[in-house]
Design a protein around this motif. Structure first.
Motif, PDB file in Angstrom:
ATOM      1  N   VAL A  92       0.800  -1.228   0.000  1.00 14.60           N
ATOM      2  CA  VAL A  92       0.000   0.000   0.000  1.00 14.60           C
ATOM      3  C   VAL A  92       0.835   1.281   0.000  1.00 14.60           C
ATOM      4  CG1 VAL A  92      -1.961  -1.167   1.064  1.00 14.60           C
ATOM      5  CG2 VAL A  92      -0.329   0.047   2.517  1.00 14.60           C
ATOM      6  N   ASN A  93       2.074   1.216   0.449  1.00 17.40           N
ATOM      7  CA  ASN A  93       2.909   2.422   0.425  1.00 17.40           C
ATOM      8  C   ASN A  93       3.323   2.789  -1.000  1.00 17.40           C
ATOM      9  OD1 ASN A  93       2.824   2.816   3.209  1.00 17.40           O
ATOM     10  ND2 ASN A  93       4.511   1.385   3.531  1.00 17.40           N
ATOM     11  N   VAL A  94       3.441   1.800  -1.857  1.00 20.50           N
ATOM     12  CA  VAL A  94       3.828   2.037  -3.250  1.00 20.50           C
ATOM     13  C   VAL A  94       2.604   2.137  -4.162  1.00 20.50           C
ATOM     14  CG1 VAL A  94       5.122   1.100  -5.224  1.00 20.50           C
ATOM     15  CG2 VAL A  94       6.036   0.880  -2.902  1.00 20.50           C
ATOM     16  N   PHE A  95       1.583   1.308  -3.880  1.00 19.69           N
ATOM     17  CA  PHE A  95       0.372   1.256  -4.702  1.00 19.69           C
ATOM     18  C   PHE A  95      -0.850   1.516  -3.819  1.00 19.69           C
ATOM     19  CE2 PHE A  95       3.432  -1.935  -6.340  1.00 19.69           C
ATOM     20  CZ  PHE A  95       3.763  -1.295  -7.528  1.00 19.69           C
ATOM     21  N   PRO A  96      -1.111   2.774  -3.486  1.00 21.08           N
ATOM     22  CA  PRO A  96      -2.158   3.087  -2.506  1.00 21.08           C
ATOM     23  C   PRO A  96      -3.588   2.883  -2.991  1.00 21.08           C
ATOM     24  CG  PRO A  96      -1.204   5.103  -3.381  1.00 21.08           C
ATOM     25  CD  PRO A  96      -0.384   3.967  -3.924  1.00 21.08           C
ATOM     26  N   GLU A  97      -3.815   2.883  -4.310  1.00 20.24           N
ATOM     27  CA  GLU A  97      -5.187   2.790  -4.811  1.00 20.24           C
ATOM     28  C   GLU A  97      -5.376   1.585  -5.726  1.00 20.24           C
ATOM     29  OE1 GLU A  97      -7.016   7.202  -5.055  1.00 20.24           O
ATOM     30  OE2 GLU A  97      -5.698   6.657  -6.719  1.00 20.24           O
ATOM     31  N   ILE A  98      -6.602   1.102  -5.726  1.00 21.70           N
ATOM     32  CA  ILE A  98      -7.065   0.092  -6.672  1.00 21.70           C
ATOM     33  C   ILE A  98      -8.168   0.787  -7.469  1.00 21.70           C
ATOM     34  CG2 ILE A  98      -8.155  -2.158  -6.944  1.00 21.70           C
ATOM     35  CD1 ILE A  98      -7.027  -2.789  -4.070  1.00 21.70           C
ATOM     36  N   CYS A  99      -8.007   0.859  -8.788  1.00 21.87           N
ATOM     37  CA  CYS A  99      -8.927   1.672  -9.588  1.00 21.87           C
ATOM     38  C   CYS A  99      -9.500   0.901 -10.769  1.00 21.87           C
ATOM     39  CB  CYS A  99      -8.207   2.907 -10.118  1.00 21.87           C
ATOM     40  SG  CYS A  99      -7.634   4.031  -8.826  1.00 21.87           S
ATOM     41  N   PHE A 100     -10.704   1.312 -11.152  1.00 17.91           N
ATOM     42  CA  PHE A 100     -11.350   0.812 -12.369  1.00 17.91           C
ATOM     43  C   PHE A 100     -11.836   2.016 -13.158  1.00 17.91           C
ATOM     44  CE2 PHE A 100     -15.191  -0.171 -14.778  1.00 17.91           C
ATOM     45  CZ  PHE A 100     -14.714  -1.183 -15.603  1.00 17.91           C
ATOM     46  N   GLU A 101     -11.543   2.001 -14.459  1.00 15.26           N
ATOM     47  CA  GLU A 101     -12.097   3.015 -15.350  1.00 15.26           C
ATOM     48  C   GLU A 101     -12.665   2.310 -16.569  1.00 15.26           C
ATOM     49  OE1 GLU A 101     -11.315   7.273 -17.502  1.00 15.26           O
ATOM     50  OE2 GLU A 101      -9.622   6.299 -16.528  1.00 15.26           O
ATOM     51  N   SER A 102     -13.921   2.626 -16.847  1.00 17.57           N
ATOM     52  CA  SER A 102     -14.570   1.983 -17.986  1.00 17.57           C
ATOM     53  C   SER A 102     -14.107   2.620 -19.294  1.00 17.57           C
ATOM     54  CB  SER A 102     -16.092   2.077 -17.858  1.00 17.57           C
ATOM     55  OG  SER A 102     -16.523   3.419 -17.976  1.00 17.57           O
ATOM     56  N   HIS A 121      -1.985  -2.991  -7.848  1.00 13.34           N
ATOM     57  CA  HIS A 121      -0.611  -3.384  -7.539  1.00 13.34           C
ATOM     58  C   HIS A 121       0.344  -3.091  -8.699  1.00 13.34           C
ATOM     59  CE1 HIS A 121       2.582  -6.363  -6.229  1.00 13.34           C
ATOM     60  NE2 HIS A 121       2.362  -5.646  -5.120  1.00 13.34           N
ATOM     61  N   GLY A 122       0.109  -1.966  -9.386  1.00 18.51           N
ATOM     62  CA  GLY A 122       0.993  -1.556 -10.468  1.00 18.51           C
ATOM     63  C   GLY A 122       0.753  -2.259 -11.790  1.00 18.51           C
ATOM     64  N   VAL A 123      -0.291  -3.075 -11.856  1.00 19.92           N
ATOM     65  CA  VAL A 123      -0.620  -3.800 -13.078  1.00 19.92           C
ATOM     66  C   VAL A 123      -2.006  -3.347 -13.541  1.00 19.92           C
ATOM     67  CG1 VAL A 123      -1.033  -6.073 -14.093  1.00 19.92           C
ATOM     68  CG2 VAL A 123       0.739  -5.804 -12.345  1.00 19.92           C
ATOM     69  N   SER A 124      -2.141  -3.058 -14.822  1.00 20.69           N
ATOM     70  CA  SER A 124      -3.431  -2.672 -15.396  1.00 20.69           C
ATOM     71  C   SER A 124      -3.837  -3.712 -16.423  1.00 20.69           C
ATOM     72  CB  SER A 124      -3.340  -1.294 -16.058  1.00 20.69           C
ATOM     73  OG  SER A 124      -3.059  -0.308 -15.085  1.00 20.69           O
ATOM     74  N   LYS A 125      -5.043  -4.259 -16.239  1.00 18.92           N
ATOM     75  CA  LYS A 125      -5.538  -5.314 -17.127  1.00 18.92           C
ATOM     76  C   LYS A 125      -6.988  -5.030 -17.506  1.00 18.92           C
ATOM     77  CE  LYS A 125      -2.480  -9.014 -16.388  1.00 18.92           C
ATOM     78  NZ  LYS A 125      -1.868  -9.260 -17.657  1.00 18.92           N
ATOM     79  N   PRO A 126      -7.375  -5.448 -18.719  1.00 18.53           N
ATOM     80  CA  PRO A 126      -8.781  -5.295 -19.105  1.00 18.53           C
ATOM     81  C   PRO A 126      -9.653  -6.293 -18.340  1.00 18.53           C
ATOM     82  CG  PRO A 126      -7.545  -6.385 -20.859  1.00 18.53           C
ATOM     83  CD  PRO A 126      -6.559  -6.004 -19.802  1.00 18.53           C
TER      84      PRO A 126
END
Length: 173
Positions: A92-102, A121-126
């Motif tokens: 959480v210190n490096v990756f504080p948010e979990i996000c979704f954008e449509s 966690h620094g990875v973005s996937k569809p």
């Protein structure tokens, strides 16, 4: 004539306004999850403090942009929660948010399918999230593989299952 123009502008504004982003009500929204533990047990938890906007007119969703704070993870075990917050899992210190954008919302009968990007966690996937709407409440469910997001890579699949079932409950203001 001028009165009719003003009336038409007011009417158009009333129609367009609800499609603009409505804020997510953090106090009434959360994300819950389930994951297998030692193949036999199921660990359940939640994340709170969801923020963002949903473009929603009460019937149609056109866009979603939402985040939760990873540090809000709560499995009702302080020791486990601390472990989940460290470098082994959410970091959480490096990756504080979990996000979704449509990127696209597809209408399916009276429901929706939100297609977009989950960043964790620094990875973005569809991902695709089937959604249901009830008044100002939007809910959805999806399953992800934790290893796709580099979560708990050093933890074997016996201790923590690969698949995480995620339920989203969101209320807009």
């Amino acid at each position: 004539m001028f009165k009719n123009i003003l009336l038409a502008i007011g009417f158009m504004a009333a129609i367009i306004q609800p499609l603009k982003g409505q804020s997510i009500d953090s106090s009434k929204s959360d994300v819950s999850f389930k994951v297998k533990n030692m193949k036999f047990n199921t660990v359940e938890g939640t994340f709170t403090n969801m923020t963002g906007t949903i473009d929603f007119d009460g019937k149609t969703i056109t866009h979603i942009d939402a985040c939760i704070l990873a540090e809000t993870v709560n499995t009702k075990s302080k020791k486990r929660d601390q472990h989940l917050k460290n470098e082994d899992f959410f970091n959480v210190n490096v990756f504080p948010e979990i996000c979704f954008e449509s990127s696209e919302i597809v209408t399916q009968n009276n429901n929706f399918l939100a297609k977009g990007t989950l960043s964790l966690h620094g990875v973005s996937k569809p991902v695709e999230i089937p959604l249901t709407v009830n008044n100002k409440d939007v809910s959805g469910k999806l399953t992800i593989n934790r290893l796709d997001y580099n979560l708990g890579e050093s933890t074997g699949t016996f201790m923590v299952g690969n698949e995480i079932t995620i339920k989203i409950n969101c209320t807009v203001r």
